[in-house]
Scaffold this motif. Sequence first.
Motif, PDB file in Angstrom:
ATOM      1  N   ARG A  23     -46.780  54.221  15.289  1.00 23.38           N
ATOM      2  CA  ARG A  23     -47.289  52.890  15.577  1.00 23.38           C
ATOM      3  C   ARG A  23     -46.625  52.350  16.841  1.00 23.38           C
TER       4      ARG A  23
ATOM      5  N   THR B 163     -48.472  51.226  20.174  1.00 22.55           N
ATOM      6  CA  THR B 163     -48.251  49.879  20.720  1.00 22.55           C
ATOM      7  C   THR B 163     -47.736  49.959  22.152  1.00 22.55           C
TER       8      THR B 163
ATOM      9  N   VAL C 163     -50.339  45.537  30.274  1.00 24.66           N
ATOM     10  CA  VAL C 163     -49.465  45.023  31.330  1.00 24.66           C
ATOM     11  C   VAL C 163     -49.968  45.469  32.704  1.00 24.66           C
TER      12      VAL C 163
ATOM     13  N   THR D 254     -49.575  48.369  25.158  1.00 25.89           N
ATOM     14  CA  THR D 254     -48.879  47.333  25.917  1.00 25.89           C
ATOM     15  C   THR D 254     -48.820  47.692  27.396  1.00 25.89           C
TER      16      THR D 254
ATOM     17  N   LEU E   9     -43.996  36.903  29.685  1.00 23.71           N
ATOM     18  CA  LEU E   9     -44.986  37.008  28.607  1.00 23.71           C
ATOM     19  C   LEU E   9     -44.509  37.948  27.505  1.00 23.71           C
ATOM     20  N   LEU E  10     -43.915  39.089  27.902  1.00 23.99           N
ATOM     21  CA  LEU E  10     -43.409  40.031  26.899  1.00 23.99           C
ATOM     22  C   LEU E  10     -42.309  39.384  26.063  1.00 23.99           C
TER      23      LEU E  10
ATOM     24  N   LEU F 155     -42.495  41.336  22.443  1.00 27.17           N
ATOM     25  CA  LEU F 155     -42.917  42.729  22.396  1.00 27.17           C
ATOM     26  C   LEU F 155     -42.046  43.532  23.363  1.00 27.17           C
ATOM     27  N   PHE F 156     -41.510  44.654  22.840  1.00 27.87           N
ATOM     28  CA  PHE F 156     -40.527  45.422  23.609  1.00 27.87           C
ATOM     29  C   PHE F 156     -39.470  44.479  24.158  1.00 27.87           C
TER      30      PHE F 156
ATOM     31  N   LEU G  23     -44.563  44.016  13.865  1.00 26.31           N
ATOM     32  CA  LEU G  23     -45.047  45.402  13.871  1.00 26.31           C
ATOM     33  C   LEU G  23     -44.057  46.351  13.218  1.00 26.31           C
TER      34      LEU G  23
END
Lengths: 189, 248
Positions: free
Chosen positions: B26, B30, B38, B34, A81-82, A87-88, A167
Amino acid sequence: MVQLASGTSVSERLQPAKPALSWVTTAARVVLAGVLIVAGALKIGAPALSVQAVRAYQLLPDSVAQVVGYGLPVLEIITGLLLLVGLFTRAAAVAGGVLMVAFVIGIASAWARGLRIDCGCFGGDGTLAAGQDPNYFWELLRDFGLLVCAAWVVVRPASRFSLDSALGFTGERETTDEDGSDDGEDDGA
Amino acid sequence: MSKRTSEAARARIAAQREALRKQEQRKRITMIVTIAVVVVIAAAFAAWSMRQGASEKVAGGLAPVTVQEDGTVVMAKSGVTAPVVDVFEDFQCPACKQFEETSGSTLKNLAAEGKAKVVYHPITIFGQEPTKGNSLRAASAARCVTDGQQWLAYHDKLYKNQPSETVTGFTIDELIKWGKEAGVTATDFDNCVREQRNVAAHQQFSEKTMSTQKLTGTPTVKLNGKDLDTNVAFVPNSLRDAVESAGK
């Protein structure tokens, strides 16, 4: 005035440098994410099978196999999913790559020890049906390909259609590098 | 270089650093969000997964168990003839042990509740040593047990003590010892096991079962003659739902 020449605007510098390559990262991300999510989703609902598939490798002590059997599908889905949303990205790709290395080791060792099992990658209890032969070569090739995808994303985490770039942070290395060069400017000033 | 440019440059640097600081902030927020998301998702998945894997406890007594002439064993309340759950299993097969540990209690409960007729078909699927010999010794020893309840206790005992697929196990002495521990009272049990009297009958039964039932592996669980998916058989609440809805 090196600092002026090198850094006109922060937001501009944070954009992926080479558009074509950032698309490659997007593709690598999505492929790896898709496989991880599907693999996790097919296993998570039947943890007893997942545990059995881990045991079939005869590598881990029973209690560890239990934890891996339950935990792996969750880990696969979260990592997937990430990667999917970007994201990251780098951290997620590292996790995905570590998983692929583990799978490659597991399958290669099963092959080397002459076990006759199914990799259990996408569900099942790891046993082959009667008359079915192990598929180690293709399983290894697939996981190696996914490892290459993960490695690519680790090296170039900046990509299109990612929350990271939306972002404004495209992978940690770029940001750290900028911090580093700013410090350098400070010293010079 | 004029003072003005240098001031402008300083201002730009300051703005740039401010922007970077904002970005860092930011990023930190985040990151925290996250990680929290998670953790919540992972906990929800893990909780659901645990429930999918959770085994039932054998609630009360067992339904009557009877050893049949052909080597199968029936567990059902008297008068219950449907739905039929057929379990094709091999005492040496690790996945069968896993099935027994995961869903065995569900089958016992369903039979005790009068919701199913459970039929055990112990067979030998292995063709190579040491697994073949292990399986044959265990299954033929189980045939020396004539009382149903004792057979089921012995059945559970064999799975609990299943040897690895790489070693010779289920030795004659062990098989006799576990029979005693499982409360087997059949006359001549020791000799029956020691002489492996039932090996031929069991082998014949296995071959016949595998070909007529078109088995591709063990455990195979059938509900009213139709193969149950492993994603159902190995998930106790799904197994219960499938059997209960087949009985309606």
